[in-house]
Design an enzyme around this catalytic site. Structure first.
Site, short mmCIF file in Angstrom:
data_model
loop_
_atom_site.label_atom_id
_atom_site.label_comp_id
_atom_site.label_asym_id
_atom_site.label_seq_id
_atom_site.Cartn_x
_atom_site.Cartn_y
_atom_site.Cartn_z
CG HIS A 1 -64.80 14.40 -4.88
ND1 HIS A 1 -64.14 14.35 -6.08
CD2 HIS A 1 -65.20 15.69 -4.72
CE1 HIS A 1 -64.14 15.57 -6.62
NE2 HIS A 1 -64.76 16.40 -5.82
NE ARG B 1 -64.80 15.98 -12.25
CZ ARG B 1 -65.72 15.73 -11.33
NH1 ARG B 1 -66.93 15.37 -11.69
NH2 ARG B 1 -65.42 15.84 -10.05
#
Lengths: 248, 607
Positions: B236, B256
């Site tokens: 990740h 994000r």
């Protein structure tokens, strides 16, 4: 590098004692990091329960310098390190070993609480319509990570051991989440008064103070539930109407 | 022979995360006796950590979404190595999985008209993730747990399976020990369902807890089942990098999704520097368009921060390697900049990302509404795992099923964020249904008590010599050395040379693990448990390394510095592993079956 001393309770259901361990500490460390270092280097068989290390799973509950806290969220920089940091298991539950307690009672209690029971779906595809504001009202209760620190600190359980008559703050939060769920149709008020023993709580708010999720357990869950019990069972006008016309 | 308790179930589920619970609910609904064994307490499995949401084409937010788009997105994300049938079933059935959760009490964030709200996520063309702030996993596991406990499913908490038992070829039960007392339990079952999650503990920097030692993969492998796609480990892109104690802990992609940007130490938004061809048409080429996308502008294309995880992780590694990283060896992730765009930005961030706000404030003294976070890649998810039949989730060993992270196929070479929670719902349900039918259609099993006793003896042998290890080291040390080896030699960027050294190191670690001994008694002894987990981690590490060596190309999460491009021929095969008759790991190239025309057409149309 600096060192600190941890006075860790080691023992079994038969009894135990505190033992001191010194370990190196560094910036940003939390109590669980220190416990892990001690476990890896000095005491391989030290028992500690943990999972996520981020305050999400509620596994690493303990009493640190006498305060019920999550070990993974207690930074060493917030503790006085000029004397040993005491770390002991939650005292309201039976010890399994060292820092690990038997919390299975909580899982048995949850089974006794009436399950969620929704109204029929609002749409053809089996879904419902709810407003964000309705959802927001109960989100606070659903944040609970089941660390059981509120149960640990509650004097009804910790000192009076009324486990058979009182489900404890965790489950009042759970019941509040169900009772105020926009879709739920079940009525848990009779049980709240009887089997769940909401009346034993005398609102000292100890549970609210220790909640790592900052759930306002007393104000937002327990008091409203107490009010529901009062409304349903102790409203004199309602009682009179019920007597006269058989209404409930 | 040590004392043990015995239990009998029609379906025995191993693991109580989302997949295990969903499977158990379905099996018990089919009317068969169902038991769950789980390594931790109920409700603590890693599903609880999932933040972003559940990917399902409900099309509540963007009516252009449907299962076909979700299918095409999943296949593109997986670089077409996915089991296409699983990708199809997943995309078709995920919406019902979400609706089931709502019917059991889950409360998702809502749209203005009262339906389930969906958010943007990397690799998903439209806003698709049903969510509850950034604690979707908690909502999901608690809903499944609470629904499950009222169904009369037996739960054996803090109980770890060490061996699967067989009746001929058929998997027939399991041997486990309980953490609390160290006593053994023997389970007899008509069907066994693995839902043991990931393998993160094979690496040094990971978002996974102590539990994720690849138990299910190793159990299946030892029972003769096949593993597949083991070279694909998802790193990740955004884990915490500081303080050291929390290194690796996840920072949700939702940051994000809500407009957070990645910056290097020069303040440059480096994700614009390298946009892969496959995604160029779908990616914004300027900051303005990217921002509009995160705010729901349907005409805008997504910002490059929301490219797939494999790509974002590699870009971050590049910035760090080339000296443009942050002070603690990561890069900056900044959500606070949205102050410039939104009034009440701080409240907005706290409302949308409450767990992240709390996590950084409490653990790193960072106020994310005012300053950037430091992040770097962390071992997060195993795309590979137990090779299963797409429809039934049965492994290649009869009677053995697998669902969720421990099963392979759906995600191919790279998983899209949000597709794991939907995976758990869709394939947990399917595995539960099919394991229950298998149990109903097949007679009772016979337990091989001799094998059970041998397993118990192996476990107890670790106490011999009262903790005086033959080679002078303990289980934690061996685990750390393995993690360090995998991190350094079989990480985000791989080469043949490094992976060969990793294989050698793994062989030496096997010898040390054989000789390891532990001290203390059997009660809640983490040293003993760590030693018992070691063989599983070693099988997983070897499988990752051997597959990584065999795939001589770069695809999805598997990046070879010595073969940096994709290879057309290798893009048409999966790597399958099993234990050979000589006890050695065998690897086989298995061609991917031809995509049926209607599915191929969907992919072509969405390109």
């Amino acid at each position: 590098m600096a060192t600190a001393t941890f006075r860790i309770w080691r023992g079994s259901p038969q009894g135990g004692r505190f033992e001191d361990y010194s370990t190196e500490i560094s910036e940003g460390m939390v109590v669980l990091d220190a416990i892990h270092d001690i476990q890896a280097r000095q005491a391989n068989d030290l028992a500690v329960r943990w999972n996520c290390k981020a305050g999400r799973c509620g596994s690493c509950s303990a009493e640190i310098d006498g305060q019920p806290r999550l070990m993974c969220m207690t930074r060493l920089s917030t503790l006085p390190l000029d004397r040993p940091v005491t770390v002991e298991p939650m005292r309201a539950f039976p010890v399994v070993k060292d820092l690990v307690t038997d919390v299975s009672w909580n899982f048995r209690v949850k089974k006794q609480i009436k399950a969620f029971n929704p109204r029929p779906p609002d749409a053809q595809d089996g879904s419902w319509r709810m407003l964000q504001e309705e959802v927001d009202r109960v989100q606070e209760f659903r944040k609970c990570i089941e660390c059981f620190l509120c149960q640990d600190v509650c004097h009804v359980l910790r000192e009076h051991h009324l486990h058979e008559q009182f489900v404890g703050p965790r489950f009042f939060v759970h019941i509040a989440g169900l009772e105020m769920h926009p879709l739920d149709t079940e009525d848990r008020v009779p049980e709240l008064r009887q089997a769940h023993g909401v009346g034993y709580c005398n609102i000292t708010k100890c549970c609210t103070k220790v909640c790592p999720e900052s759930i306002r357990i007393t104000d937002n869950a327990i008091i409203p539930l107490k009010e529901r019990v009062v409304d349903e069972f102790y409203d004199p006008l309602k009682k009179l109407f019920a007597k006269l016309w058989g209404l409930v | 022979m040590a004392q043990y308790e015995t239990y009998q179930y029609d379906v025995l589920v191993i693991g109580a995360g989302g997949a295990g619970l969903r499977a158990a609910i379905e099996a018990s609904a089919a009317g068969v006796a169902t038991g769950i064994v789980c390594k931790s307490l109920l409700g603590k499995a890693h599903t609880v950590m999932a933040e972003g949401g559940i990917a399902a084409a409900l099309s509540n937010v963007d009516e252009r979404d449907n299962w076909k788009v979700h299918f095409a997105d999943t296949m593109r994300g997986g670089q077409y190595l996915n089991n296409w049938r699983m990708a199809e079933l997943h995309a078709r059935e995920a919406p019902q999985g979400v609706r089931d959760l709502e019917a059991w009490g889950a409360l998702f964030d809502r749209t203005r008209d009262g339906r389930i709200l969906q958010r943007n996520f990397g690799g998903h063309k439209y806003p698709r993730l049903a969510h509850v702030g950034d604690r979707t996993g908690l909502e999901m596991i608690r809903t499944l747990q609470d629904h499950g406990v009222h169904r009369g499913i037996d739960v054996h908490m803090e109980c770890t399976v060490i061996t699967l038992l067989k009746d001929g070829d058929r998997v027939a039960g399991a041997v486990a020990y309980d953490r609390e007392r160290g006593r053994f339990r023997i389970f007899q079952a008509r069907a066994v369902l693995l839902a043991t999650g990931g393998i993160g503990r094979a690496y040094e920097i990971t978002s996974n807890s102590w539990e994720y030692t690849g138990d299910g993969l190793a159990l299946a492998y030892e029972a003769g089942a096949e593993l597949m796609d083991m070279e694909f480990v998802q790193f990740h892109p955004t884990g915490m990098v500081w303080p050291p104690g929390v290194r690796g802990i996840l920072v949700t992609e939702g940051v994000r999704g809500e407009g957070g940007v990645l910056l290097n130490k020069e303040g440059r938004r480096f994700m614009f520097d390298d946009i892969p061809e496959l995604y160029r048409n779908q990616t914004a080429d300027n900051e303005e368009e990217g921002w509009r996308y995160t705010q729901g502008d349907k005409q805008a294309r997504r910002p490059p921060e929301l490219l797939t995880r494999d790509h974002v992780a590699r870009c971050i590694v590049r910035e760090i390697k080339e000296g443009r990283g942050s002070p603690h060896g990561g890069v900056f992730l900044d959500i606070s900049w949205i102050r410039k765009r939104l009034p009440h930005a701080a409240e907005h961030i706290k409302k949308k990302l409450p767990s992240m706000y709390h996590q950084f404030k409490a653990l790193a003294d960072i106020e994310i509404t005012r300053e950037p976070m430091e992040v770097g890649p962390t071992t997060h998810y195993m795309m590979g795992g137990i090779h299963v039949d797409a429809d039934s989730q049965m492994s290649t060993a009869p009677g053995l099923f697998a669902a969720g992270e421990c099963a392979a196929g759906l995600h191919g070479a790279n998983r899209l964020g949000g597709n794991s929670l939907s995976d758990l719902l869709v394939f947990g349900k399917r595995a539960g249904t099919h394991a229950a039918s298998f149990a109903q259609e097949h007679g009772p099993t016979r337990i091989d008590l001799e094998a059970a006793e041998a397993s118990v003896r192996r476990a107890l042998r670790l106490f011999e010599g009262n903790g005086q290890p033959a080679l002078g080291d303990g289980p934690y040390r061996i685990q750390q050395d393995l993690q360090e080896t995998m991190q350094r030699l079989v990480g985000i960027v791989r080469t043949e040379h490094e992976m060969l050294s990793a294989l050698e190191a793994i062989e030496q670690l096997k010898v040390r693990a054989q000789a390891v001994r532990v001290s203390g008694n059997r009660e809640y002894n983490s040293g003993w448990h760590t030693a018992l987990d070691l063989p599983n981690l070693l099988i997983v590490a070897e499988a990752i390394t051997r597959s990584g060596l065999e795939r001589r190309e770069s695809r999805g999460a598997h990046f070879r510095e010595d073969y940096p491009s994709q290879d057309l021929a290798q893009g048409k095969l999966n790597l399958v592993l099993r234990k050979g008759p000589d006890g050695q790991m065998r690897i086989e190239r298995r061609p991917i079956p031809q995509l049926p025309q209607p599915l191929q057409q969907i992919i072509d149309e969405m390109k």
